[in-house]
Design a protein around this motif. Structure first.
Motif, PDB file in Angstrom:
ATOM      1  N   THR A  90       0.835  -1.199   0.000  1.00  0.00           N
ATOM      2  CA  THR A  90       0.000   0.000   0.000  1.00  0.00           C
ATOM      3  C   THR A  90       0.870   1.249   0.000  1.00  0.00           C
ATOM      4  O   THR A  90       1.732   1.414   0.872  1.00  0.00           O
ATOM      5  N   THR A 117      -4.017   0.605  -2.759  1.00  0.00           N
ATOM      6  CA  THR A 117      -4.380   0.184  -1.414  1.00  0.00           C
ATOM      7  C   THR A 117      -4.660  -1.312  -1.432  1.00  0.00           C
ATOM      8  O   THR A 117      -5.502  -1.782  -2.205  1.00  0.00           O
ATOM      9  N   SER A 119      -5.921  -4.364   0.841  1.00  0.00           N
ATOM     10  CA  SER A 119      -6.608  -4.686   2.093  1.00  0.00           C
ATOM     11  C   SER A 119      -6.294  -6.116   2.518  1.00  0.00           C
ATOM     12  O   SER A 119      -6.116  -7.005   1.688  1.00  0.00           O
TER      13      SER A 119
END
Length: 120
Positions: A90, A117, A119
């Motif tokens: 990220t 990004t 997750s």
């Protein structure tokens, strides 16, 4: 004026893939190197991968075997294929290029950055 335009960032789950693209435009005579750097929150900007006009590639140890840098047929575009992404990837990813600009000589140019990004 020489510009780099990036695309392809976004949100992905861990283990997933993304491809970043960067295109150079403007009064460019030649491009020596194109590459990607990234900057995570609270950290310094670091080299991720780079490719020379001759096709030599360089990768950060943390991405070797997962990321692949390549250039387009026109040599003014660079791609970063990112596989097996982990949350530590990220960051804001910046394209950069070392170019010989018409009437301006050698320049190092940076894109505005694209956010990736991952997750967990």
């Amino acid at each position: 004026q020489v510009q780099l335009v990036e695309s392809g960032g976004g949100l992905v789950q861990a283990g997933g893939s993304l491809t970043l693209s960067c295109a150079a435009s403007g009064r460019i005579s030649s491009i020596n190197t194109m590459g990607w750097h990234r900057q995570a929150p609270g950290k310094q900007r670091e080299l991720v991968a780079a490719i020379t006009s001759g096709g030599m590639r360089n990768y950060a140890d943390s991405v070797k075997g997962r990321f692949t840098i390549s250039s387009g047929d026109a040599k003014n575009t660079v791609y970063l294929q990112m596989n097996t992404l982990v949350p530590e990837d990220t960051a804001v990813y910046y394209c950069n290029a070392e170019v010989f600009a018409i009437s301006r000589g050698y320049l190092e140019v940076w894109g505005q950055g694209t956010l990736v990004t991952v997750s967990s």
